[in-house]
Design a protein around this motif. Structure first.
Motif, mmCIF file in Angstrom:
data_model
loop_
_atom_site.group_PDB
_atom_site.id
_atom_site.type_symbol
_atom_site.label_atom_id
_atom_site.label_comp_id
_atom_site.label_asym_id
_atom_site.label_seq_id
_atom_site.Cartn_x
_atom_site.Cartn_y
_atom_site.Cartn_z
ATOM 1 N N GLY A 1 48.100 49.433 60.993
ATOM 2 C CA GLY A 1 48.476 48.824 59.632
ATOM 3 C C GLY A 1 49.251 47.705 59.795
ATOM 4 O O GLY A 1 49.797 47.405 60.884
ATOM 5 N N LEU A 2 49.683 47.415 58.549
ATOM 6 C CA LEU A 2 50.538 45.924 58.252
ATOM 7 C C LEU A 2 51.899 46.608 58.000
ATOM 8 O O LEU A 2 52.883 45.992 58.476
ATOM 9 N N SER B 1 44.098 40.442 44.446
ATOM 10 C CA SER B 1 43.571 40.710 43.179
ATOM 11 C C SER B 1 43.288 42.229 42.823
ATOM 12 O O SER B 1 43.349 42.682 41.675
ATOM 13 N N TYR C 1 43.010 45.401 52.845
ATOM 14 C CA TYR C 1 42.105 46.437 52.690
ATOM 15 C C TYR C 1 40.877 45.933 53.273
ATOM 16 O O TYR C 1 40.377 44.804 53.475
ATOM 17 N N THR D 1 41.696 37.812 47.417
ATOM 18 C CA THR D 1 40.618 39.033 46.883
ATOM 19 C C THR D 1 41.438 40.469 47.264
ATOM 20 O O THR D 1 41.496 41.038 45.982
ATOM 21 N N MET D 2 42.100 40.822 48.176
ATOM 22 C CA MET D 2 42.955 41.654 48.396
ATOM 23 C C MET D 2 44.076 41.984 47.432
ATOM 24 O O MET D 2 44.166 42.980 46.472
ATOM 25 N N LYS E 1 43.203 37.272 58.755
ATOM 26 C CA LYS E 1 42.207 37.439 57.713
ATOM 27 C C LYS E 1 42.263 36.055 56.891
ATOM 28 O O LYS E 1 43.487 35.469 56.918
ATOM 29 N N SER F 1 44.770 51.707 53.204
ATOM 30 C CA SER F 1 45.426 50.661 52.456
ATOM 31 C C SER F 1 46.912 51.078 52.333
ATOM 32 O O SER F 1 47.755 50.625 51.274
ATOM 33 N N LYS G 1 44.623 44.635 44.377
ATOM 34 C CA LYS G 1 45.985 45.360 44.195
ATOM 35 C C LYS G 1 46.311 45.287 42.842
ATOM 36 O O LYS G 1 46.927 46.179 42.134
ATOM 37 N N ILE H 1 49.503 38.610 57.817
ATOM 38 C CA ILE H 1 48.166 38.968 57.660
ATOM 39 C C ILE H 1 47.121 37.913 58.035
ATOM 40 O O ILE H 1 45.913 37.895 58.361
ATOM 41 N N ASN I 1 43.080 47.027 61.334
ATOM 42 C CA ASN I 1 43.638 47.420 60.080
ATOM 43 C C ASN I 1 44.287 46.523 59.731
ATOM 44 O O ASN I 1 45.810 46.754 59.362
ATOM 45 N N SER J 1 49.175 51.629 49.235
ATOM 46 C CA SER J 1 49.668 50.745 48.191
ATOM 47 C C SER J 1 48.743 50.498 46.972
ATOM 48 O O SER J 1 48.781 49.740 45.928
ATOM 49 N N VAL K 1 52.081 45.540 53.189
ATOM 50 C CA VAL K 1 50.533 45.359 53.427
ATOM 51 C C VAL K 1 50.243 43.836 53.178
ATOM 52 O O VAL K 1 49.721 43.288 53.869
ATOM 53 N N LEU K 2 50.464 43.310 51.738
ATOM 54 C CA LEU K 2 50.178 41.907 51.483
ATOM 55 C C LEU K 2 51.401 41.042 51.796
ATOM 56 O O LEU K 2 52.581 41.671 51.523
#
Ligand SMILES: Cc1cc2nc3c(=O)[nH]c(=O)nc-3n(C[C@H](O)[C@H](O)[C@H](O)COP(=O)(O)OP(=O)(O)OC[C@H]3O[C@@H](n4cnc5c(N)ncnc54)[C@H](O)[C@@H]3O)c2cc1C
Ligand SMILES: Cc1cc2nc3c(=O)[nH]c(=O)nc-3n(C[C@H](O)[C@H](O)[C@H](O)COP(=O)(O)OP(=O)(O)OC[C@H]3O[C@@H](n4cnc5c(N)ncnc54)[C@H](O)[C@@H]3O)c2cc1C
Lengths: 541, 541
Positions: B495-496, B518, A209, B515-516, B508, B218, B520, B504, A206, B221, B534-535
């Motif tokens: 999750g983050l 973008s 996304y 891309t995530m 990843k 997600s 968002k 992250i 997790n 977010s 998250v990001l």
């Protein structure tokens, strides 16, 4: 320039912003891939321009066969900069016109990328290139004591990359779940040549996304899938298969009505008289499925059905295929498969309670998964849910049962023209649509129903000697409207491709489709990847 | 204004483009929702500003409690136009600082949207509002003869909308799969107030991109989840639970080393001498899991583990909790649950083969799922894989076994400060990290390992009397680097949130994260939804 495939809704105009191939392009690709991987041979192009049903036909002048992710990336980077449209093609077994060009798109096939990268026996995680043919993966895993979580009639040709891109369902979904569950990771190349490494090999992750899901089922319109990581279940020792005929004790009219229809006699009148009987029938079906889910619970691995029309077709089209229940024809046939871990159980039971000899004797000679299925069948018969049934005695008989079910699409192809609809519907409503279609079409065509009953997935097929717009007018948009009215899906597993790109609103809301289009635009701004497919033409720039 | 939560990596600056709440805003919300659903009470705000671990604390001045999707849409439309930041909050049981504001974000909680919309007994499909508390759904389904496919320690507070938004895993994932499989559809409100109706109730639907997966996991977010449709499995009659201790016959040093560490004696030296023994131990673990997957196959429904540190903690922190295997302490404890469809099988077997009386007698008094588990335990003991074990005799004993496993997070909280890491790792490497951390931390803190062994999911927890930057420096970035090196995930299921937004890249690739970001930006151009989470902060505008 425009093309029309058997229905006004698939009338498409070539997007004028796409370039056409020139000599420099060909030289570039030859320099990149070598002569042998740049195919211009007419015969080969004829094959890859034509879909499995011989219904859709493009006029591409070029097939490219990259051998690595880097080559795929270079191809796309080049095509994107030149604004050359591209069709990703796998085994070309898709059933919605998604895998062939509409006009002169360049065909990219990753069939040369067919290596198994790794397999972990502890976790059952397989990592392979996207061009691996499904059947080859199945054989590889069989040797390792594992199975693929998906299986389907086209396994001899379809590629895992194609399966992922169509989110193929198939025969085992009821047990092992969909590719959204089993695909743990993938690598995909975007239209601009960027490589997205999402090739995780973890059951749970997790972190941000989960973008891989966008590519699962996107039918080559968001990127080319180059590698796949997939969770495979262990092969269990006890597989049992039963072939059943569905009960109709409440109403022999039901049975005869179905037979009469097959003989071409007006069905509509009979139906009006017998609608309550039909209702009962569908509730029997439904009850059988519920009982199976509860009593066979964890061992149920397939619950497939075909109707008498489908059965007759298979019996007519293939020599050597025999009806396992030949005494009389029935309305419905159901194939139930169970898969369990029996043998080891028996063995260990032996060591477990060695004090009680009689008990162990008996247990050890029996197969409890098989008995579970036997018991289920007997009780279903007692309850009047089924009227006849047989359990496969050996692996040959088991394959012959599967041959019948898996033979239906091929038999339909042999029988002439076929209009294929792949629908998700509430199980209790599912067969009503087949009945309704028979009424609408009368003598014009044969209506065949079969599919994955366990998942609520009906394959509605209309078979006629040849394609005829009059038939099509009776089917469409009726079948889509019917499905939409019952909150079903107009494509349970085959995708939208070219055939249903404009029909998406029957199953998806305007806002959702608009969001899909924005994502398409974001990931493929020039729209070079599989144009005219998946999304409505009005939204594709 | 900036905030820092126990680690430099979570240093954040308030985004100056966000507005601050004013009187007009409050009036607008009161007009929209009514006085009672606009909370400004200090005590209540204190609670919702603070996370479950009391580690993260925001300073929001406003909690909104919408009662319908339309109200959620209006709230977001307004906040978006005013550039007011928003935190979606569910049961506030998240463990990564994702559910509380960082600064003055408006908190939106859908707890008042807690209706069950429909339940279909044939298909097992439940549709409900996102504010339903997990435990309430579990009870509702229990009455209907079904179960939720997920279960977790926080069930009494967490909401299904929060579960979906974190892609919660929990205790049954090994059997029933993840929410990506079981969530059939959802409704979500985007930042601009648009409602995406993706609330399908079909097992299969391949019409366009499957956007719901973007929202699963997600963490609030990309949108606020307002409704959920979920596939629930039937409740099976035979649930059996075993509590095992892991074998260490190859090396009593291993056992004593672990005990010595617990007593605070230097562990590092012992480890160096015993690394091969440790390796063996992890392979024993792994073998047990493989055997369980193969021999218990389809009935395995949980495979959880805790180490001796975790066990001691639970025994110390809770009165009335007793060690089911009190004879001596062991290195590892494993909880195995099996779920099968036994009773009905036995009953039907009776009617099936009534000719053979002796056989039926025996079968009918036995429970074959239970025997399967018994047999598995006996053979595992014979093979030296486990050293001791007990099978729950009744439902009370079963709950007491679960109480131990589920009590670990709470016991850790009671014990003082806790640093929590939720990692996916290859099963064979998993426990090496716990050993390594013990070496690094020595006497500074206690290292506790437990988690979902069946999914390769380790909960690594470092417990100390109070938070201390020196401890943190020993843990981070070491634990992330270690995980990354072994291609693991730095967040298997939690999750983050705020805690790991900047981490992250350990799991990843840069292109994927880009891309995530973008996506968002596409769905939430002003970035009002759960900012700073998250990001990576560098990518959030
Ligand atoms: C006899 C028969 C039985 C079938 N049974 C089933 C069934 O039970 N269940 C089911 O779900 N389907 C079934 N199908 C249809 C199914 O879609 C395909 O068999 C299969 O999943 C497609 O794989 P393929 O490699 O042939 O892809 P293709 O047909 O070549 O392509 C299908 C789509 O995926 C795209 N694509 C292919 N490869 C890639 C790639 N590497 N990257 C990106 N995009 C790619 C194409 O552009 C196209 O849009 C059946 C088909 C046949 C002919
Ligand atoms: C004792 C304990 C045991 C746990 N065990 C497990 C476990 O076994 N497995 C596991 O995966 N997790 C576990 N967790 C953590 C897990 O994330 C949560 O328990 C749960 O899934 C969060 O639900 P919630 O309603 O409390 O969400 P919250 O904590 O309120 O929020 C979590 C995140 O989701 C977002 N969110 C919440 N509701 C919505 C909504 N309606 N729409 C959009 N976004 C929303 C929030 O913004 C936040 O980012 C545990 C936690 C505790 C305290």
């Amino acid at each position: 320039q425009h093309r029309c495939f058997s229905s006004a809704s698939t009338l498409v105009q070539r997007n004028p912003s796409f370039s056409t191939l020139n000599f420099d392009d060909i030289s570039y690709f030859k320099g990149l891939l070598g002569e042998k991987s740049v195919i211009q041979d007419e015969d080969r192009l004829e094959t890859v321009n034509t879909d499995w049903m011989h219904k859709y036909k493009g006029s591409s002048k070029l097939l490219l066969l990259p051998r690595s992710t880097e080559e795929v990336a270079q191809i796309l980077r080049y095509c994107n900069s030149r604004c050359l449209a591209v069709v990703p093609q796998g085994g070309n077994t898709g059933l919605v016109g998604g895998s062939v060009p509409v006009f002169d798109e360049v065909i990219v096939n990753v069939s040369s990328m067919n290596n198994i990268i790794s397999f972990d026996k502890v976790s059952g995680i397989l990592v392979c290139e996207a061009g691996c043919i499904l059947e080859n993966l199945i054989s590889f895993l069989d040797n390792q004591g594992f199975i693929m979580p998906l299986d389907l009639g086209a396994k001899g040709s379809c590629q895992i990359g194609g399966n992922v891109s169509t989110n193929a369902g198939g025969l085992r979904l009821v047990r092992y779940g969909s590719l959204h569950e089993n695909v743990l990771g993938l690598e995909a190349v975007l239209a601009n040549g960027d490589v997205l490494d999402m090739l995780g090999t973890l059951r749970k992750d997790n972190t941000g996304y989960d973008l891989k899901h966008l590519f699962i089922g996107s039918e080559g319109s968001l990127g080319i899938v180059t590698k796949v990581s997939i969770l495979t279940p262990p092969k269990l020792s006890s597989v049992n298969i039963a072939f059943l005929a569905c009960n109709d004790y409440s109403s022999c009219q039901v049975l005869s009505a179905s037979k009469i229809s097959f003989l071409g006699i007006n069905y509509a009148k009979l139906m009006q008289n017998n609608s309550s009987a039909y209702h009962f029938l569908s509730s029997v079906h439904q009850k059988l499925l519920m009982e199976a889910k509860r009593k066979l619970g964890e061992i149920l691995s397939a619950f497939e059905f075909l109707d008498t029309e489908a059965m007759n077709l298979v019996l007519h089209q293939f020599d050597g295929v025999r009806n396992p229940l030949p005494a009389s024809m029935h309305n419905f046939y159901i194939l139930i498969e169970t898969t369990g871990s029996d043998e080891s159980y028996n063995r260990y039971l032996f060591s477990a309670i060695s004090a009680n000899n009689i008990y162990i004797e008996f247990i050890n000679h029996k197969n409890s998964c098989r008995e579970k299925l036997e018991a289920f069948l007997l009780s279903s018969m007692e309850d009047g849910l089924i009227s006849d049934g047989v359990l496969a005695q050996d692996i040959n008989q088991a394959s012959s049962f599967w041959r019948i079910r898996e033979g239906v699409p091929e038999a339909l192809m042999k029988a002439g023209a076929v209009y294929k609809y792949d629908l998700s519907l509430p199980v209790e409503k599912m067969y009503d649509l087949v009945d309704d279609m028979r009424i609408r079409l009368g003598d014009m065509a044969k209506v065949v129903g079969y599919g994955h009953l366990g998942d609520g997935n009906l394959h509605l097929n209309v078979s006629a000697p040849e394609y005829d717009d009059k038939i099509l007018e009776q089917i469409e948009p009726y079948v889509y409207e019917w499905t939409s009215k019952h909150r079903g899906s107009i494509s349970a597993e085959h995708g939208l491709g070219l055939m249903k790109a404009n029909k998406i609103y029957y199953s998806k809301s305007a806002e959702t489709v608009q969001t899909m289009a924005s994502i398409k635009k974001l990931l493929d701004p020039n729209g070079i990847l599989n144009p005219y497919k998946v999304l409505p033409h009005s939204l594709n720039s």
